[in-house]
Design a protein around this motif. Structure first.
Motif, mmCIF file in Angstrom:
data_model
loop_
_atom_site.group_PDB
_atom_site.id
_atom_site.type_symbol
_atom_site.label_atom_id
_atom_site.label_comp_id
_atom_site.label_asym_id
_atom_site.label_seq_id
_atom_site.Cartn_x
_atom_site.Cartn_y
_atom_site.Cartn_z
ATOM 1 N N ILE A 178 0.753 -1.206 0.130
ATOM 2 C CA ILE A 178 0.099 0.156 -0.119
ATOM 3 C C ILE A 178 0.877 1.438 -0.032
ATOM 4 O O ILE A 178 1.889 1.003 0.469
ATOM 5 C CB ILE A 178 -0.932 -0.064 1.334
ATOM 6 N N CYS B 245 4.726 4.284 2.916
ATOM 7 C CA CYS B 245 4.059 3.183 2.081
ATOM 8 C C CYS B 245 4.601 2.004 2.664
ATOM 9 O O CYS B 245 5.673 2.123 3.469
ATOM 10 C CB CYS B 245 4.474 3.263 0.526
ATOM 11 N N LEU C 51 -4.516 8.093 0.689
ATOM 12 C CA LEU C 51 -3.832 6.922 0.750
ATOM 13 C C LEU C 51 -2.615 6.958 1.879
ATOM 14 O O LEU C 51 -2.368 5.937 2.429
ATOM 15 C CB LEU C 51 -2.830 6.945 -0.647
ATOM 16 N N LEU D 148 -4.511 5.736 4.735
ATOM 17 C CA LEU D 148 -4.983 4.309 4.690
ATOM 18 C C LEU D 148 -3.735 3.385 4.849
ATOM 19 O O LEU D 148 -3.781 2.401 5.359
ATOM 20 C CB LEU D 148 -5.524 4.101 3.322
ATOM 21 N N THR D 149 -2.346 3.978 4.615
ATOM 22 C CA THR D 149 -1.186 3.369 4.740
ATOM 23 C C THR D 149 -1.076 3.436 6.094
ATOM 24 O O THR D 149 -0.519 2.204 6.883
ATOM 25 C CB THR D 149 -0.132 3.920 4.032
ATOM 26 N N ALA E 76 -3.329 0.573 7.625
ATOM 27 C CA ALA E 76 -2.790 -0.745 7.392
ATOM 28 C C ALA E 76 -1.540 -1.172 8.131
ATOM 29 O O ALA E 76 -1.460 -2.324 8.598
ATOM 30 C CB ALA E 76 -2.247 -0.690 5.837
ATOM 31 N N MET F 164 -7.223 -2.120 1.721
ATOM 32 C CA MET F 164 -6.420 -2.452 0.457
ATOM 33 C C MET F 164 -7.617 -2.084 -0.698
ATOM 34 O O MET F 164 -7.059 -1.354 -1.759
ATOM 35 C CB MET F 164 -6.051 -3.798 0.138
ATOM 36 N N ALA G 15 -7.819 1.620 -1.048
ATOM 37 C CA ALA G 15 -6.595 2.104 -1.593
ATOM 38 C C ALA G 15 -6.733 1.933 -3.145
ATOM 39 O O ALA G 15 -6.403 3.152 -3.972
ATOM 40 C CB ALA G 15 -5.356 1.504 -1.285
ATOM 41 N N HIS G 16 -7.261 1.131 -3.491
ATOM 42 C CA HIS G 16 -7.571 0.718 -4.944
ATOM 43 C C HIS G 16 -8.579 1.940 -5.546
ATOM 44 O O HIS G 16 -8.153 2.585 -6.588
ATOM 45 C CB HIS G 16 -8.139 -0.487 -5.198
ATOM 46 N N LYS H 298 -5.985 -4.568 -4.984
ATOM 47 C CA LYS H 298 -5.553 -3.425 -5.199
ATOM 48 C C LYS H 298 -4.576 -3.536 -6.437
ATOM 49 O O LYS H 298 -3.952 -4.745 -6.659
ATOM 50 C CB LYS H 298 -5.192 -2.527 -4.274
ATOM 51 N N THR I 180 -0.713 -2.743 -7.803
ATOM 52 C CA THR I 180 0.532 -2.744 -7.098
ATOM 53 C C THR I 180 1.490 -2.144 -7.727
ATOM 54 O O THR I 180 1.719 -2.553 -9.160
ATOM 55 C CB THR I 180 0.803 -4.239 -6.339
#
Ligand code: MEV
Length: 308
Positions: free
Chosen positions: A15, A26, A209, A212-213, A216, A232, A235-236, A265, A267
């Motif tokens: 991610i 990330c 993002l 979200l990371t 995660a 995930m 994130a997509h 998602k 990558t």
């Protein structure tokens, strides 16, 4: 005959791709099933490169390989061996331009091969900087995550300009990687985001993002694969907003989720290339079989073992 080897591997961004270019964090892990090996031997004259795409003089490498060529030149300069003849053979099982770090891994293997051949010490930092010479030519504005993950056997929580943190991933889950078979376009994807950086939509997606990371990271620390899967998927959606997905990637994400994945998602750079999907091990076979009908290649790895 004197011979030396440089070895690196592929990487998977769990991610945070693209947003990492803008100082967001990330999470990436090594993908040890795909490797690059560079073997350097003596040569009577000339600096010769021998790989799938080119056999010939390093000075005359095609434009497409300019990144690798600049890394080789920079390495030889550092080693004070700019005019010493050698023969380098490079073999790679990382599909090129699929978001798996092929360009960084190839440059890394070549640099390591040369340093081992000339029996010179090389720090992690020097290796990173030399790979970045190639990545800057190949991708324009590389965050450094590919250079780092393709040369280490640990997962990383990474943020530009900060000390990377080796990260322990231990989940009751498998990670499936599926290749659309379409060449990704990392450079194009990265510069298309730059062009739209003033848009509120783009800024918000990059920030989301980043959030979200961080979420995660927490989910991984709590060994919560279900939560990580949800993140995930989110994130997509943000990567779709950034316009770096593709019809083929979206199709594979849809197939995986329909077959019981926890989340999926794209990558890497996107606009083609690979997607990843997280699932409970009991679902791996079903999801892989479904993806294999559409994808060029499908791999899987267990996240059960301690991967740090
Ligand atoms: C490429 O593997 C990942 C990107 O975030 C670019 C970078 O970080 O250099 C798209």
């Amino acid at each position: 005959m004197k011979q030396a080897t440089g070895k690196t591997h592929g990487k998977v961004i769990l991610i945070g791709e693209h947003s990492v270019v803008y100082n967001q964090p990330c999470i990436a892990l090594p993908f040890l099933d795909t490797t690059v090996t560079a073997i350097v031997t003596e040569s009577k004259q000339h600096q010769i490169l021998d790989c799938d795409f080119y056999q010939g003089n390093v000075q005359e490498m095609p434009e497409l390989m300019e990144g690798l060529q600049s890394a080789i030149h920079a390495t030889l300069q550092k080693l004070n061996q700019s005019n010493t003849p050698f023969h380098m053979s490079i073999k790679s099982t990382i599909p090129i331009e699929r978001g798996m770090g092929s360009s960084a891994a190839v440059a890394g293997a070549a640099i390591l091969g040369l340093y081992h051949f000339f029996e010179a010490p090389l720090s992690d930092n020097e290796l990173f900087n030399l790979i970045q010479v190639s990545e800057k030519v190949t991708h324009g504005n590389p965050s450094g995550i590919d250079a780092l993950t393709t040369t280490h056997q640990t997962a990383f929580y990474f943020q530009k300009e900060k000390e990377p943190i080796a990260f322990n991933i231990q989940l009751d889950a498998d990670l499936i990687i599926a290749d659309t078979g379409m060449m990704g376009k990392t450079k194009e994807a990265v510069s298309s985001i730059v062009k739209h950086l003033d848009l509120k939509e783009t800024k918000t997606a990059i920030q989301t993002l980043g959030i979200l990371t961080k979420q995660a990271k927490k989910a991984i620390i709590h060994h919560n694969a279900i939560e990580l899967g949800n993140i995930m998927n989110k994130a997509h959606q943000q990567l779709q907003i950034l316009n770096v997905s593709s019809k083929e990637l979206d199709t594979l994400v849809h197939i995986a989720n329909k077959n019981g994945a926890l989340g999926s998602k794209l990558t890497g750079g996107g606009k083609g290339g690979c997607m990843i999907t997280l699932c409970h091990p009991s679902k791996t076979h079903q999801i892989k079989t479904a993806l294999e009908k559409q994808a060029a290649k499908v791999w899987s790895m267990s996240l059960k073992g301690e991967l740090i």
